[in-house]
Write a protein that holds these residues in place. Structure first.
Motif, PDB file in Angstrom:
ATOM      1  N   SER A  71       0.916  -1.305  -0.099  1.00 25.97           N
ATOM      2  CA  SER A  71       0.137  -0.114   0.165  1.00 25.97           C
ATOM      3  C   SER A  71       0.924   1.391  -0.150  1.00 25.97           C
ATOM      4  O   SER A  71       2.064   1.266   0.384  1.00 25.97           O
ATOM      5  CB  SER A  71      -0.888   0.005   1.215  1.00 25.97           C
TER       6      SER A  71
ATOM      7  N   ARG B 230       0.716  -2.036   4.481  1.00 31.22           N
ATOM      8  CA  ARG B 230       0.103  -3.268   4.176  1.00 31.22           C
ATOM      9  C   ARG B 230       0.654  -3.811   2.907  1.00 31.22           C
ATOM     10  O   ARG B 230       1.126  -3.139   2.037  1.00 31.22           O
ATOM     11  CB  ARG B 230      -1.373  -3.158   3.812  1.00 31.22           C
TER      12      ARG B 230
ATOM     13  N   ALA C 142      -0.113  -6.906  -0.135  1.00 27.14           N
ATOM     14  CA  ALA C 142      -1.150  -7.468  -0.667  1.00 27.14           C
ATOM     15  C   ALA C 142      -0.545  -8.481  -1.921  1.00 27.14           C
ATOM     16  O   ALA C 142       0.325  -8.049  -2.367  1.00 27.14           O
ATOM     17  CB  ALA C 142      -2.478  -6.773  -1.363  1.00 27.14           C
TER      18      ALA C 142
ATOM     19  N   ILE D 185      -3.284 -10.656   3.029  1.00 23.00           N
ATOM     20  CA  ILE D 185      -2.922  -9.075   3.411  1.00 23.00           C
ATOM     21  C   ILE D 185      -2.056  -9.372   4.337  1.00 23.00           C
ATOM     22  O   ILE D 185      -2.340  -9.936   5.603  1.00 23.00           O
ATOM     23  CB  ILE D 185      -4.055  -8.397   3.599  1.00 23.00           C
TER      24      ILE D 185
ATOM     25  N   HIS E 220      -4.341  -3.753  -7.232  1.00 24.76           N
ATOM     26  CA  HIS E 220      -3.757  -2.397  -6.974  1.00 24.76           C
ATOM     27  C   HIS E 220      -4.439  -1.739  -5.698  1.00 24.76           C
ATOM     28  O   HIS E 220      -5.645  -1.738  -5.454  1.00 24.76           O
ATOM     29  CB  HIS E 220      -3.791  -1.220  -8.137  1.00 24.76           C
ATOM     30  N   TRP E 221      -3.532  -1.082  -4.930  1.00 25.06           N
ATOM     31  CA  TRP E 221      -3.938  -0.372  -3.478  1.00 25.06           C
ATOM     32  C   TRP E 221      -4.662   1.164  -4.161  1.00 25.06           C
ATOM     33  O   TRP E 221      -3.927   1.562  -5.281  1.00 25.06           O
ATOM     34  CB  TRP E 221      -3.048  -0.047  -2.760  1.00 25.06           C
ATOM     35  N   SER E 222      -5.639   1.802  -3.638  1.00 22.95           N
ATOM     36  CA  SER E 222      -5.910   3.081  -3.999  1.00 22.95           C
ATOM     37  C   SER E 222      -4.877   4.185  -3.309  1.00 22.95           C
ATOM     38  O   SER E 222      -4.083   3.511  -2.587  1.00 22.95           O
ATOM     39  CB  SER E 222      -7.175   3.386  -3.306  1.00 22.95           C
TER      40      SER E 222
ATOM     41  N   SER F  73      -4.590   4.365   0.230  1.00 26.82           N
ATOM     42  CA  SER F  73      -4.145   2.899   1.018  1.00 26.82           C
ATOM     43  C   SER F  73      -5.284   2.176   1.671  1.00 26.82           C
ATOM     44  O   SER F  73      -5.342   1.374   2.272  1.00 26.82           O
ATOM     45  CB  SER F  73      -3.019   3.168   2.070  1.00 26.82           C
ATOM     46  N   GLN F  74      -6.727   2.866   1.468  1.00 29.08           N
ATOM     47  CA  GLN F  74      -7.799   2.239   2.021  1.00 29.08           C
ATOM     48  C   GLN F  74      -8.801   1.382   1.302  1.00 29.08           C
ATOM     49  O   GLN F  74      -9.421   0.535   1.943  1.00 29.08           O
ATOM     50  CB  GLN F  74      -8.767   3.419   2.387  1.00 29.08           C
ATOM     51  N   THR F  75      -8.454   1.204   0.070  1.00 31.55           N
ATOM     52  CA  THR F  75      -9.112   0.360  -0.865  1.00 31.55           C
ATOM     53  C   THR F  75      -8.391  -0.648  -1.459  1.00 31.55           C
ATOM     54  O   THR F  75      -7.221   0.072  -2.382  1.00 31.55           O
ATOM     55  CB  THR F  75     -10.020   1.096  -1.669  1.00 31.55           C
ATOM     56  N   LEU F  76      -8.599  -1.713  -1.958  1.00 29.85           N
ATOM     57  CA  LEU F  76      -7.702  -2.770  -2.785  1.00 29.85           C
ATOM     58  C   LEU F  76      -8.781  -2.955  -3.970  1.00 29.85           C
ATOM     59  O   LEU F  76      -9.803  -3.356  -3.784  1.00 29.85           O
ATOM     60  CB  LEU F  76      -7.320  -3.893  -2.055  1.00 29.85           C
TER      61      LEU F  76
ATOM     62  N   ARG G  26      -9.782  -2.258   3.509  1.00 31.78           N
ATOM     63  CA  ARG G  26      -8.455  -2.572   3.817  1.00 31.78           C
ATOM     64  C   ARG G  26      -8.327  -3.592   4.755  1.00 31.78           C
ATOM     65  O   ARG G  26      -7.590  -4.604   4.823  1.00 31.78           O
ATOM     66  CB  ARG G  26      -7.859  -1.329   4.692  1.00 31.78           C
TER      67      ARG G  26
END
Length: 276
Positions: free
Chosen positions: A99, A104, A106, A116, A144-146, A149-152, A168
């Motif tokens: 992230s 994080r 992934a 994760i 891909h992370w947003s 860093s809050q959404t995958l 997350r």
């Protein structure tokens, strides 16, 4: 090395470049001195298929055709590097990413299992993004992370038409809609720098679809290319870099081309600031 010997390459935020080869070499060089190897990381027996940098530039992760993830810590007290192996997947790991905040990590395997971990590789949770009945073997499975860093987001590749969004902590948020009757899947995708849009392309259709993440059922008119697309990257909230065949083009979101350049064969990546 010949360009075709390099299987994957990626930049760190602080100007280091890590590259893997078809024979399993993993090396780190400085972008200002490509001829000097700073770190020679030994451990892969197959072609390196993905490399990911942590945001602080002190750690990277890598995978090849087996199911293991290798973590490498650079700039240790003795000036060298140390590594460890993560055994979190039953099948080949096809994509990995830290992230942006570095907290994080992934990983996605070829049958849709996501793991994760924290930024040092300690496993936190595991879930199935796509069941084995949804995914088949092949290229294109990615995540891909947003930017915040809050959404995958996960992409199922050519056998799965939907891109899925997850919190997350692994809770499902949404599935991005696809054009009516279009179920051939997407090969790769990318978040816009402001996190408000996702662009994805299909090599089968030679087109890019763009969604507004806040309303995943709404997508803009697909942008069509004249040649098979191999990669894309957002350069700003209003422009994309699109690679196809031997060239790269800069596109506006309405599909108009700003400029184009021809490039030699080989594996490519953009610098974090999009200038190189």
């Amino acid at each position: 090395l010949a360009p075709t010997d390099v299987s994957h390459v990626t930049w760190s935020r602080d100007g280091l470049i890590a590259y893997g080869t078809a024979s399993g070499q993993l090396r780190v060089v400085d972008a200002t001195d490509l001829g000097t190897i700073k770190y020679d990381l030994i451990g892969h027996n197959n072609a390196v298929s993905a490399i990911a940098w942590r945001s602080d530039g002190k750690c990277l992760a890598s995978v090849d055709k087996d199911r293991f993830i290798r973590f490498w810590w650079l700039k240790t007290e003795d000036g060298g590097a140390k590594g460890k192996i993560l055994d979190e997947h039953a099948f080949q790991v096809v994509d990995i990413e830290f992230s942006p905040d570095g907290e994080r990590f992934a990983a996605l395997d070829k049958y849709g299992a996501v793991s994760i971990s924290d930024g040092d590789g300690a496993l936190l949770l595991r879930y199935n993004a796509y069941g084995s009945s949804e995914l088949g073997e092949g290229d294109g499975h990615s995540l891909h992370w947003s930017p915040d860093s809050q959404t995958l987001a996960t992409c199922g590749g050519p056998n799965q038409a939907q891109i899925k969004l997850w919190t997350r902590s692994g809770e499902p948020i949404a599935r991005l809609a696809v054009p009516d009757g279009d179920d051939r899947g997407f090969s790769r995708f990318a978040w816009s720098p402001d996190g408000q849009r996702i662009a994805a392309f299909s090599g089968q259709r030679n087109q890019i679809t763009i969604w507004e993440v806040a309303n995943p059922q709404v997508f803009e008119q697909p942008i069509r290319a004249s040649a098979p697309i191999t990669q894309l990257r957002w350069l700003s909230a209003k422009s994309l870099a699109v690679e196809a065949a031997r060239g790269v083009s800069l596109w506006r979101l309405d599909g108009s081309v700003i400029t184009s350049s021809r490039l030699p064969d080989g594996t490519r990546c953009w610098s974090p600031d999009n200038t190189r």
